[in-house]
Design a protein around this motif. Structure first.
Motif, PDB file in Angstrom:
ATOM      1  N   SER A 381     122.083 147.290   9.225  1.00 11.04           N
ATOM      2  CA  SER A 381     120.752 147.196   9.834  1.00 11.04           C
ATOM      3  C   SER A 381     120.748 146.022  10.788  1.00 11.04           C
ATOM      4  CB  SER A 381     119.669 147.010   8.760  1.00 11.04           C
ATOM      5  OG  SER A 381     119.807 145.736   8.149  1.00 11.04           O
ATOM      6  N   VAL A 382     119.635 145.891  11.475  1.00  6.85           N
ATOM      7  CA  VAL A 382     119.399 144.690  12.275  1.00  6.85           C
ATOM      8  C   VAL A 382     118.441 143.819  11.474  1.00  6.85           C
ATOM      9  CG1 VAL A 382     118.460 143.763  14.410  1.00  6.85           C
ATOM     10  CG2 VAL A 382     119.754 145.903  14.442  1.00  6.85           C
ATOM     11  N   PRO A 383     118.912 142.723  10.905  1.00 12.71           N
ATOM     12  CA  PRO A 383     118.062 141.903  10.029  1.00 12.71           C
ATOM     13  C   PRO A 383     116.781 141.468  10.729  1.00 12.71           C
ATOM     14  CG  PRO A 383     120.343 141.215   9.859  1.00 12.71           C
ATOM     15  CD  PRO A 383     120.283 142.193  10.984  1.00 12.71           C
ATOM     16  N   ASP A 384     115.674 141.585   9.982  1.00 12.52           N
ATOM     17  CA  ASP A 384     114.383 141.161  10.515  1.00 12.52           C
ATOM     18  C   ASP A 384     113.961 139.876   9.814  1.00 12.52           C
ATOM     19  OD1 ASP A 384     113.756 142.062   7.982  1.00 12.52           O
ATOM     20  OD2 ASP A 384     112.825 143.915   8.683  1.00 12.52           O
ATOM     21  N   ILE A 401     102.665 140.147   4.223  1.00  9.37           N
ATOM     22  CA  ILE A 401     102.263 141.442   4.783  1.00  9.37           C
ATOM     23  C   ILE A 401     102.778 142.580   3.912  1.00  9.37           C
ATOM     24  CG2 ILE A 401     102.613 143.021   6.728  1.00  9.37           C
ATOM     25  CD1 ILE A 401     102.496 140.617   8.577  1.00  9.37           C
ATOM     26  N   ALA A 402     104.038 142.464   3.464  1.00  5.28           N
ATOM     27  CA  ALA A 402     104.614 143.515   2.617  1.00  5.28           C
ATOM     28  C   ALA A 402     103.844 143.646   1.309  1.00  5.28           C
ATOM     29  CB  ALA A 402     106.081 143.213   2.338  1.00  5.28           C
ATOM     30  N   ALA A 403     103.413 142.511   0.761  1.00  8.83           N
ATOM     31  CA  ALA A 403     102.693 142.543  -0.514  1.00  8.83           C
ATOM     32  C   ALA A 403     101.295 143.124  -0.358  1.00  8.83           C
ATOM     33  CB  ALA A 403     102.620 141.133  -1.100  1.00  8.83           C
ATOM     34  N   ASN A 410     105.778 145.756   8.383  1.00  3.11           N
ATOM     35  CA  ASN A 410     106.690 144.820   9.032  1.00  3.11           C
ATOM     36  C   ASN A 410     107.675 145.518   9.957  1.00  3.11           C
ATOM     37  OD1 ASN A 410     106.060 142.121   7.972  1.00  3.11           O
ATOM     38  ND2 ASN A 410     106.598 142.998   5.981  1.00  3.11           N
ATOM     39  N   SER A 411     107.668 146.853   9.928  1.00  2.00           N
ATOM     40  CA  SER A 411     108.658 147.611  10.707  1.00  2.00           C
ATOM     41  C   SER A 411     107.998 148.782  11.420  1.00  2.00           C
ATOM     42  CB  SER A 411     109.763 148.122   9.780  1.00  2.00           C
ATOM     43  OG  SER A 411     110.298 147.079   8.992  1.00  2.00           O
ATOM     44  N   PRO A 412     107.010 148.539  12.263  1.00  2.00           N
ATOM     45  CA  PRO A 412     106.322 149.649  12.917  1.00  2.00           C
ATOM     46  C   PRO A 412     107.212 150.330  13.957  1.00  2.00           C
ATOM     47  CG  PRO A 412     105.575 147.566  13.818  1.00  2.00           C
ATOM     48  CD  PRO A 412     106.469 147.229  12.679  1.00  2.00           C
ATOM     49  N   LEU A 413     106.953 151.606  14.162  1.00  2.00           N
ATOM     50  CA  LEU A 413     107.623 152.377  15.198  1.00  2.00           C
ATOM     51  C   LEU A 413     106.664 152.563  16.363  1.00  2.00           C
ATOM     52  CD1 LEU A 413     109.131 155.175  12.919  1.00  2.00           C
ATOM     53  CD2 LEU A 413     110.300 153.120  13.743  1.00  2.00           C
ATOM     54  N   MET A 414     107.218 152.690  17.558  1.00  2.00           N
ATOM     55  CA  MET A 414     106.408 152.925  18.734  1.00  2.00           C
ATOM     56  C   MET A 414     106.786 154.287  19.314  1.00  2.00           C
ATOM     57  SD  MET A 414     103.990 151.220  20.203  1.00  2.00           S
ATOM     58  CE  MET A 414     104.389 149.514  19.811  1.00  2.00           C
ATOM     59  N   VAL A 415     105.786 155.182  19.392  1.00  2.00           N
ATOM     60  CA  VAL A 415     106.002 156.519  19.942  1.00  2.00           C
ATOM     61  C   VAL A 415     105.321 156.588  21.297  1.00  2.00           C
ATOM     62  CG1 VAL A 415     105.570 158.984  19.634  1.00  2.00           C
ATOM     63  CG2 VAL A 415     106.172 157.567  17.661  1.00  2.00           C
ATOM     64  N   THR A 416     106.047 157.038  22.308  1.00  2.00           N
ATOM     65  CA  THR A 416     105.470 157.162  23.650  1.00  2.00           C
ATOM     66  C   THR A 416     105.476 158.624  24.068  1.00  2.00           C
ATOM     67  OG1 THR A 416     107.587 156.874  24.793  1.00  2.00           O
ATOM     68  CG2 THR A 416     106.355 154.882  24.253  1.00  2.00           C
ATOM     69  N   THR A 417     104.510 158.983  24.893  1.00  2.00           N
ATOM     70  CA  THR A 417     104.439 160.341  25.431  1.00  2.00           C
ATOM     71  C   THR A 417     103.905 160.287  26.852  1.00  2.00           C
ATOM     72  OG1 THR A 417     103.536 162.561  25.081  1.00  2.00           O
ATOM     73  CG2 THR A 417     102.124 160.712  24.499  1.00  2.00           C
ATOM     74  N   VAL A 461     103.264 153.746  14.807  1.00  2.00           N
ATOM     75  CA  VAL A 461     103.451 154.467  13.549  1.00  2.00           C
ATOM     76  C   VAL A 461     104.012 153.493  12.516  1.00  2.00           C
ATOM     77  CG1 VAL A 461     104.609 156.389  12.394  1.00  2.00           C
ATOM     78  CG2 VAL A 461     103.899 156.604  14.791  1.00  2.00           C
ATOM     79  N   VAL A 462     103.342 153.404  11.375  1.00  2.00           N
ATOM     80  CA  VAL A 462     103.794 152.537  10.286  1.00  2.00           C
ATOM     81  C   VAL A 462     104.421 153.402   9.204  1.00  2.00           C
ATOM     82  CG1 VAL A 462     103.106 150.899   8.507  1.00  2.00           C
ATOM     83  CG2 VAL A 462     102.037 150.804  10.771  1.00  2.00           C
ATOM     84  N   PRO A 463     105.723 153.233   8.935  1.00  2.00           N
ATOM     85  CA  PRO A 463     106.350 154.021   7.861  1.00  2.00           C
ATOM     86  C   PRO A 463     105.955 153.483   6.489  1.00  2.00           C
ATOM     87  CG  PRO A 463     107.948 152.534   8.855  1.00  2.00           C
ATOM     88  CD  PRO A 463     106.677 152.370   9.649  1.00  2.00           C
ATOM     89  N   THR A 464     106.193 154.271   5.477  1.00  2.00           N
ATOM     90  CA  THR A 464     105.887 153.826   4.105  1.00  2.00           C
ATOM     91  C   THR A 464     106.956 152.893   3.560  1.00  2.00           C
ATOM     92  OG1 THR A 464     106.997 155.811   3.260  1.00  2.00           O
ATOM     93  CG2 THR A 464     104.610 155.929   3.583  1.00  2.00           C
ATOM     94  N   THR A 465     108.115 152.847   4.235  1.00  2.00           N
ATOM     95  CA  THR A 465     109.229 152.014   3.764  1.00  2.00           C
ATOM     96  C   THR A 465     109.608 151.007   4.831  1.00  2.00           C
ATOM     97  OG1 THR A 465     110.723 153.766   4.526  1.00  2.00           O
ATOM     98  CG2 THR A 465     110.170 153.733   2.182  1.00  2.00           C
ATOM     99  N   GLY A 466     110.426 150.037   4.443  1.00  2.00           N
ATOM    100  CA  GLY A 466     110.846 148.995   5.362  1.00  2.00           C
ATOM    101  C   GLY A 466     111.873 149.473   6.369  1.00  2.00           C
ATOM    102  N   GLY A 467     112.162 148.605   7.328  1.00  2.00           N
ATOM    103  CA  GLY A 467     113.062 148.976   8.415  1.00  2.00           C
ATOM    104  C   GLY A 467     114.482 149.242   7.974  1.00  2.00           C
ATOM    105  N   GLU A 468     114.921 148.675   6.832  1.00  2.00           N
ATOM    106  CA  GLU A 468     116.289 148.872   6.371  1.00  2.00           C
ATOM    107  C   GLU A 468     116.447 150.095   5.472  1.00  2.00           C
ATOM    108  OE1 GLU A 468     117.299 145.273   4.422  1.00  2.00           O
ATOM    109  OE2 GLU A 468     117.514 144.109   6.269  1.00  2.00           O
ATOM    110  N   ALA A 469     115.344 150.749   5.124  1.00  2.00           N
ATOM    111  CA  ALA A 469     115.398 151.872   4.195  1.00  2.00           C
ATOM    112  C   ALA A 469     115.907 153.134   4.884  1.00  2.00           C
ATOM    113  CB  ALA A 469     114.016 152.125   3.596  1.00  2.00           C
ATOM    114  N   ASP A 470     116.630 153.939   4.135  1.00  2.00           N
ATOM    115  CA  ASP A 470     117.117 155.214   4.663  1.00  2.00           C
ATOM    116  C   ASP A 470     115.950 156.139   5.016  1.00  2.00           C
ATOM    117  OD1 ASP A 470     119.727 154.398   4.332  1.00  2.00           O
ATOM    118  OD2 ASP A 470     119.929 155.303   2.340  1.00  2.00           O
TER     119      ASP A 470
END
Length: 895
Positions: A381-384, A401-403, A410-417, A461-470
């Protein structure tokens, strides 16, 4: 270097001063820009930077929790944090500051309404945010906490705090102290022990200034200086140690200081050049994935290695010259006892591992295979900010924030269209956002809005898991798989970007590059070592040993940093993914170090084997001669690398740990245990090389063997003999002996007649003419040693194939006219033409070159009766070769 020793030191110090001054003036600071040319996330981010620059740049987050019984939207709380927002918004370099209650964002307030997130965008690159801005932001956080009252907490973090430059600590100095102790134990001289440290410090200083100057022209990762320092110290000390150690050995043998320095640089120095070149080539191969920052890091690390080689080859000779006779060992008897003690342990070790070589091989392979098993859990991963030490602003904010909100915040995604062609841009953005919101693995969609020019829609987009999760990586792939659906539904697809998506793409690209990189490195191993050792099995064994070392190293890294073992003793604050370029970087560096130990160890074995042809004796003698130096070099490298682990930067820590483990495994388990066992199992076959490959493969002398051979036989034979041989043997391409145990003493103008019932005579003739490489023993022809000076011998001799030549006497006369003083005639008994025989007999009787030098002859035959009329009545020595090892002790001796 000896004559200009003062100028050498002055030149290096002047270079260091000039580069240091330039670095102070022109350096632009480090960057951690993880650009991936051609990746979807990178292209989308570049597009976003053009159409919505407010969403790029550096980011800070302030998370605050109000006291029990209060809520974020209470008037007094809202007044407090909105006042902070108003003040920060007025600062230079601040793009946007978003209130958790802003109508454009959602999900920025926790479910219990006691915690809120204030998002801030800056125009500065992450590592260029002024310290004053960071400090002022921390002060504002403290003021807000005081204003909110007892029970409140405020944390401020984000990437402006997460990318601090690595700093040196006291533990790094421990590695240097351990290196000094090892040098003292090995060299038994404080002056000699300090020299490698001095050169390493100079090399590191020059390397660091070059790294800083490079920032004026291109972006350089913040991990590059620490990596360069770590490598520079390790190889700088080790490379200098090889030269100093060889110099001390030669002084103990009575060699003069100046001569010893020259010999040390020519022998150990050539090995240093080879070792450095292999590391540099492997580091330059980091360009294979096509990732800019990794290529830059590889080039700069290669520069550090090159400088380490340069200072070892220049400063060390100068320092040795200044030291003079003070480095000559005085307590010879004591040193001999110490050397015998070290060698007795090394001899016991090598005999132990080669007593039952197959058992040793099975145990080592099984053990290293077991150590490789944790590699299945290796996660890149890329350590955050979660990888930062506990107690830092970035880590505390990340954890809070995680708690309160979940790891995905802590690991939001950005979707563009693309909405430039839409008749309902807001409806398109909201429609896509609603579908994404309903996807599994999505915790929230806090923001969905067009940019100010209404040509691009941005959906956070905020995932339910952290950036290092599969699961997060899976969500990125599922989102991208939805693009055709959105294209059909809304007339425009989507692209997924953001730091988290870029990190996922980077990890996957580097993982995919491991196989081609491994093929390059292993292929390079096979080619280089085949050139060095003239063998097939030695490079194959070395390549397999390298792969075992790499596998065990990756397993150890996963065992600690992914599975969470030994995190306390090693001060590991984050268990999860390791930095994505760690595997490929470790493979590159360990390749060079593994080849270093392989060449240093096996070259001595080959040198011993070339002298007497006894494989078992060669393994024991070669091992015991170099084991102390290899052990010292490995311990120094391990101590230097390990010193960067406890206090190391979160990016450097797994790399330093992996290098320490890798050097230990490769030096002590593979090279000093597995290699002798494999060599013992192979025996003479270890040096087999197919004939077709031997003809096409160039030869490399990386240990200065030719020079050592020349020096050892400098006064031999001590007369004017044209051909001198002692224990000469010739082998075929399978390693089988064709001619063995031959002694020859051919004087100027003499004739040596070789009688043979097989091709042995022809093989001997080709060996004396420098036409074959598989020559063992001591051989000097026309003043040149074989096989090292084979090319020069070929130019000074003439070989005539009498069976195929139409006019062999004419060829002989032509060679003599050209000044050749040694003529080799193969199968003279095959000459049927009487005129050619008569002329050849005349030439054999008395011939001289145009300058009057007598010509010597070596001829072979099978039938003695067919050469009696050719040989002169005097000046003839006869050598008869049989199936038994041949010995020549004078005229007409049966062999």
């Amino acid at each position: 270097m000896v004559r200009t020793r003062a100028w050498v030191l002055v030149a290096w110090l002047a270079l260091l001063a000039v580069l240091g001054g330039g670095a102070l003036v022109f350096q632009q600071g480090m960057q951690t820009s993880l650009e991936i040319p051609g990746a979807e996330s990178q292209e989308a981010l570049d597009h976003l930077n053009n159409v919505f620059p407010q969403m790029t740049g550096s980011r800070a987050q302030m998370v605050f929790t109000v006291p029990e019984g209060e809520h974020v939207d209470d008037p007094q709380v809202r007044e407090a944090f909105e006042g902070l927002i108003d003040r920060v918004s007025e600062w230079d370099g601040v793009g946007t500051v978003m209130s958790p209650l802003d109508e454009l964002v959602a999900n920025q307030v926790s479910e219990d309404r006691r915690t809120g997130i204030i998002n801030m965008q800056f125009d500065f690159p992450p590592l260029d945010v002024p310290d004053q801005v960071k400090n002022d932001l921390l002060a504002e956080a403290q003021a807000l906490e005081a204003e909110l009252g007892p029970g409140a907490s405020v944390h401020v973090g984000g990437d402006i705090y997460a990318n601090a430059m690595p700093e040196l600590g006291a533990t790094e100095a421990v590695g240097v102290v351990v290196a000094l102790m090892v040098l003292l134990l090995l060299l038994r001289s404080l002056i000699a022990a300090v020299m490698p440290l001095v050169t390493a410090f100079v090399g590191v200083g020059v390397s660091m200034t070059i790294v800083l100057l490079t920032t004026a022209f291109t972006e350089v990762s913040s991990a590059a200086p620490m990596l360069g320092m770590m490598l520079g110290l390790a190889v700088g000390i080790d490379y200098s140690l090889f030269i100093v150690s060889r110099h001390r050995e030669q002084l103990a043998a009575g060699v003069g200081v100046t001569e010893s320095i020259a010999r040390s640089v020519a022998t150990a120095g050539s090995a240093v050049i080879f070792a450095g070149m292999t590391v540099i080539i492997a580091l330059l191969a980091l360009a294979v994935p096509g990732i800019t920052f990794l290529t830059t890091m590889g080039v700069l690390a290669g520069v550090s290695i090159a400088i380490g080689v340069a200072v070892a080859l220049t400063i060390i000779p100068a320092l040795l010259s200044f030291a003079g006779e003070r480095l000559r060992p005085t307590k010879v008897r004591r040193r001999r006892r110490q050397r015998r003690a070290r060698r007795s342990f090394a001899l016991a070790w090598v005999r132990g591992v080669t007593k039952a070589p197959l058992v040793t091989i099975v145990v080592v392979i099984a053990g290293l295979g077991l150590c490789t098993l944790p590699m299945a859990d290796l996660k890149l991963s890329v350590p955050d900010a979660g990888s930062q030490p506990v107690g830092t602003p970035a880590r505390d904010t990340y954890d809070h924030i995680a708690a309160e909100f979940g790891p995905g915040f802590n690991s939001p995604l950005m979707v563009t269209t693309d909405i430039i062609g839409s008749t309902d841009p807001l409806g398109q953005v909201n429609g896509i956002a609603d579908e994404i919101r309903a996807m599994p693995g999505v915790a929230a969609v806090p923001m969905a809005t067009p940019n100010p020019t209404i040509d691009t829609g941005i959906i956070q987009v905020v995932p339910t898991t952290g950036g290092e999760a599969d699961e997060t990586a899976d969500l990125v792939h599922r989102l991208r798989a939805m693009s055709p659906h959105f294209e059909e539904e809304y007339g425009a697809g989507i692209a997924v970007t953001g730091v988290t998506a870029i990190g996922i793409d980077l990890s996957e690209k580097l993982f995919d590059a491991l196989l081609p990189f491994a093929v390059i490195v292993v292929g390079l191993t096979l080619v280089l070592l085949a050139m060095v050792f003239r063998s097939v099995w030695v490079p194959v064994k070395a390549a397999l040993g390298y792969l075992l070392s790499v596998g065990a190293t990756f397993g150890a890294v996963a065992f600690v940093f992914n599975q969470g073992h030994l995190t306390g003793p090693l001060n590991v604050s984050h268990v999860g993914g390791v930095i994505s370029f760690m595997p490929i970087l470790l493979m590159a560096i360990l390749f060079g170090l593994a080849m270093d130990y392989e060449v240093f160890l096996v070259s001595r074995m080959r040198e011993e084997y070339s002298h007497h042809g006894d494989a078992k004796r060669a393994i024991e003698s070669g091992f015991t001669n170099v084991a102390p130096v290899v052990v010292a070099a490995a311990v120094i490298m391990i101590s230097v690398f390990a010193a960067f682990v406890p206090h190391g930067d979160s990016n450097i820590k797994p790399i330093a740990f992996g290098l320490a483990v890798g050097v230990f495994v490769d030096a002590f388990v593979v090279r000093m245990t597995l290699v002798p066992a494999v060599m013992a199992l192979l025996g003479d076959k270890a040096w087999w090389l197919p004939r077709w490959l031997a003809r096409r493969l160039p030869s490399l002398d990386v240990e200065g063997e030719a020079l050592q051979h020349e020096l050892r036989l400098a006064d031999w034979p001590g007369n004017d003999e044209v051909v001198s041989a002692r224990g000469l043997s010739v082998h075929d391409d399978r390693g089988e002996q064709v001619v063995g145990g031959v002694d020859i003493h051919l004087h100027p103008g003499g004739v040596l007649a070789v009688e043979s019932e097989s091709d042995a005579g022809s093989a001997l003739l080709h060996a004396l003419g420098g036409r074959v490489r598989t020559v063992r023993g001591d051989v000097r022809v026309a003043g040149m040693l074989l096989p090292q000076r084979a090319r020069a011998v070929r130019s000074r001799t003439a070989l005539v194939q009498c069976r195929t030549s139409e006019a062999p006497a004419v060829e002989v006369r032509r060679a003599i006219a050209d000044g050749v003083r040694l003529v080799l005639l193969d199968e003279v008994d095959s000459i049927a033409d009487s005129q050619q025989r008569h002329e050849l007999a005349y030439l054999l009787t008395s011939s001289s070159t145009p300058d009057g030098a007598p010509v010597s002859f070596v001829l072979t035959y099978t039938n003695p009766g067919l050469v009696a009329d050719l040989l002169p009545d005097h000046r003839v020595d006869v050598l008869r070769l049989s199936a038994r090892p041949a010995l020549f002790a004078g005229r007409l001796q049966e062999v």
